[in-house]
Write a protein that holds these residues in place. Structure first.
Motif, PDB file in Angstrom:
ATOM      1  N   UNK A 141       0.835  -1.203   0.000  1.00  0.00           N
ATOM      2  CA  UNK A 141       0.000   0.000   0.000  1.00  0.00           C
ATOM      3  C   UNK A 141       0.872   1.255   0.000  1.00  0.00           C
ATOM      4  N   UNK A 142       2.062   1.158   0.610  1.00  0.00           N
ATOM      5  CA  UNK A 142       3.009   2.283   0.585  1.00  0.00           C
ATOM      6  C   UNK A 142       3.468   2.544  -0.843  1.00  0.00           C
ATOM      7  N   UNK A 143       3.699   1.477  -1.590  1.00  0.00           N
ATOM      8  CA  UNK A 143       4.125   1.626  -2.978  1.00  0.00           C
ATOM      9  C   UNK A 143       2.989   2.161  -3.852  1.00  0.00           C
ATOM     10  N   UNK A 144       1.752   1.794  -3.529  1.00  0.00           N
ATOM     11  CA  UNK A 144       0.610   2.330  -4.275  1.00  0.00           C
ATOM     12  C   UNK A 144       0.512   3.840  -4.115  1.00  0.00           C
ATOM     13  N   UNK A 145       0.931   4.342  -2.956  1.00  0.00           N
ATOM     14  CA  UNK A 145       0.896   5.785  -2.720  1.00  0.00           C
ATOM     15  C   UNK A 145       1.771   6.531  -3.718  1.00  0.00           C
ATOM     16  N   UNK A 146       2.865   5.927  -4.146  1.00  0.00           N
ATOM     17  CA  UNK A 146       3.744   6.574  -5.118  1.00  0.00           C
ATOM     18  C   UNK A 146       3.012   6.849  -6.430  1.00  0.00           C
ATOM     19  N   UNK A 252       7.116  11.798   2.057  1.00  0.00           N
ATOM     20  CA  UNK A 252       7.077  11.779   3.523  1.00  0.00           C
ATOM     21  C   UNK A 252       5.907  12.608   4.043  1.00  0.00           C
ATOM     22  N   UNK A 253       5.706  13.780   3.449  1.00  0.00           N
ATOM     23  CA  UNK A 253       4.591  14.645   3.868  1.00  0.00           C
ATOM     24  C   UNK A 253       3.253  13.960   3.611  1.00  0.00           C
ATOM     25  N   UNK A 254       3.112  13.361   2.434  1.00  0.00           N
ATOM     26  CA  UNK A 254       1.855  12.686   2.089  1.00  0.00           C
ATOM     27  C   UNK A 254       1.611  11.476   2.986  1.00  0.00           C
ATOM     28  N   UNK A 255       2.646  10.686   3.238  1.00  0.00           N
ATOM     29  CA  UNK A 255       2.508   9.479   4.056  1.00  0.00           C
ATOM     30  C   UNK A 255       2.117   9.834   5.491  1.00  0.00           C
ATOM     31  N   UNK A 256       2.772  10.857   6.049  1.00  0.00           N
ATOM     32  CA  UNK A 256       2.426  11.290   7.405  1.00  0.00           C
ATOM     33  C   UNK A 256       1.016  11.863   7.449  1.00  0.00           C
ATOM     34  N   UNK A 257       0.636  12.594   6.396  1.00  0.00           N
ATOM     35  CA  UNK A 257      -0.701  13.184   6.350  1.00  0.00           C
ATOM     36  C   UNK A 257      -1.790  12.124   6.330  1.00  0.00           C
ATOM     37  N   UNK A 258      -1.585  11.070   5.551  1.00  0.00           N
ATOM     38  CA  UNK A 258      -2.572   9.981   5.479  1.00  0.00           C
ATOM     39  C   UNK A 258      -2.717   9.306   6.841  1.00  0.00           C
ATOM     40  N   UNK A 259      -1.598   9.033   7.494  1.00  0.00           N
ATOM     41  CA  UNK A 259      -1.658   8.390   8.807  1.00  0.00           C
ATOM     42  C   UNK A 259      -2.380   9.264   9.825  1.00  0.00           C
ATOM     43  N   UNK A 260      -2.141  10.573   9.750  1.00  0.00           N
ATOM     44  CA  UNK A 260      -2.778  11.477  10.703  1.00  0.00           C
ATOM     45  C   UNK A 260      -4.283  11.553  10.458  1.00  0.00           C
ATOM     46  N   UNK A 261      -4.698  11.591   9.190  1.00  0.00           N
ATOM     47  CA  UNK A 261      -6.126  11.626   8.877  1.00  0.00           C
ATOM     48  C   UNK A 261      -6.820  10.369   9.388  1.00  0.00           C
ATOM     49  N   UNK A 262      -6.193   9.209   9.194  1.00  0.00           N
ATOM     50  CA  UNK A 262      -6.760   7.942   9.677  1.00  0.00           C
ATOM     51  C   UNK A 262      -6.871   7.954  11.204  1.00  0.00           C
ATOM     52  N   UNK A 263      -5.833   8.473  11.868  1.00  0.00           N
ATOM     53  CA  UNK A 263      -5.851   8.535  13.332  1.00  0.00           C
ATOM     54  C   UNK A 263      -6.971   9.452  13.830  1.00  0.00           C
ATOM     55  N   UNK A 264      -7.104  10.629  13.231  1.00  0.00           N
ATOM     56  CA  UNK A 264      -8.149  11.565  13.645  1.00  0.00           C
ATOM     57  C   UNK A 264      -9.535  10.968  13.432  1.00  0.00           C
ATOM     58  N   UNK A 265      -9.716  10.287  12.313  1.00  0.00           N
ATOM     59  CA  UNK A 265     -10.995   9.639  12.037  1.00  0.00           C
ATOM     60  C   UNK A 265     -11.292   8.560  13.086  1.00  0.00           C
TER      61      UNK A 265
END
Length: 287
Positions: A141-146, A252-265
């Motif tokens: 899934x990390x590679x799909x983000x690319x 790095x910015x996008x990956x951290x942003x996705x994790x933060x959105x999931x956490x907030x949700x």
């Protein structure tokens, strides 16, 4: 010198202006031509002035001027290089944080430790379902983000060679994921045999049963650690081998942003479950 000027009524009015130089006339014409023309004229005049000044200067003065200009450009280049070095340091720092997180060891010595390995209580359930291995979240899934970044962000680009490397990397990581899935499945299929109420445990002594349970804990810990190391391996390959410096920062910015959105949700869903809203029926009702 006489300067002719047309007034609004159309009459030609002549004024006698003393000490009017060509520079004054040029500045006057440039001011009437508009802002952009004035800038162009000013730069042309500056260039002409610098050229004429250099013609009048001695070789020693020219050398000093050249040395100063060289130092100015060098200082600007040094500033750009320092910015790149700082960016490299930030990327390395972020990667080391991922390493410390994914390589964090937890020795399972009790059933509580095993449950925390599989389903950490400090992570909201919705987040756990989205980012854990048991929630079907895989390193690929990390590679799909690319590819998502390359399709949606014009500043993020993958060269043809990077695309080929990415495709090969996806195939290799999927093989490693399949191996870990098999190990998980084997543990799930045999763990019931080590439970206290199983016939196998009833036939064993207490020491043998505890040894079997401890071995099971160790196997679970190994598989989870292996899965975490694979996540870090993918991140390291992406950040250090596949992308250039700028694209790595974007990732790095996008990956951290996705994790933060999931956490907030996940946190919002957890709060709604703990404190459900009560609908008020009628103005006279009370909670």
């Amino acid at each position: 010198m006489e300067v002719a000027r047309f007034e609004g009524n159309g009459f030609l009015e002549t004024h006698i202006v003393e000490s009017v130089s060509w520079d004054d006339l040029e500045r006057y014409a440039a001011s009437k031509a508009g802002g952009s023309s004035e800038k162009h004229h000013h730069s042309w005049r500056s260039h002409q002035h610098d050229s004429s000044r250099k013609d009048d200067e001695s070789p020693g003065e020219l050398y000093e001027l050249w040395r100063q200009e060289q130092n100015i450009i060098a200082a600007r280049l040094d500033k750009e290089l320092k910015s790149r070095w700082e960016l490299d340091e930030l990327i390395e720092e972020q990667l080391s944080r991922y390493q410390s997180h994914y390589y964090k060891a937890m020795v399972a010595t009790s059933l509580k430790d095993v449950s925390n390995l599989l389903m950490p209580t400090w992570i909201p359930p919705h987040e756990l379902a989205a980012v854990s291995w048991l929630g079907d979240c895989r390193p690929t899934a990390i590679l799909d983000l690319l590819r998502v970044l390359a399709a949606q962000n014009p500043n993020f680009s993958l060269s043809e060679s990077s695309e080929r490397v990415l495709s090969q990397l996806v195939r290799e990581i999927r093989i490693e994921e399949a191996v870990i899935d098999e190990e998980y499945a084997e543990i799930q299929a045999t763990c019931v045999l080590h439970l206290p109420f199983s016939p196998l445990c009833n036939a064993q002594s207490r020491e043998e049963a505890l040894g079997s349970v401890q071995e099971l804990f160790g196997n679970i810990n190994k598989v989870i650690s292996k899965a975490q190391r694979l996540r870090y391996k993918v991140l390291e390959l992406v950040m250090k081998k596949l992308l250039n410096q700028t694209d790595t920062a974007e990732f790095v910015v996008a990956f951290a942003g996705i994790q933060d959105v999931i956490h907030q949700y996940g946190e919002q869903k957890k709060l709604k479950k703990l404190y459900p809203t009560v609908s008020m029926k009628g103005s006279g009702s009370s909670s």
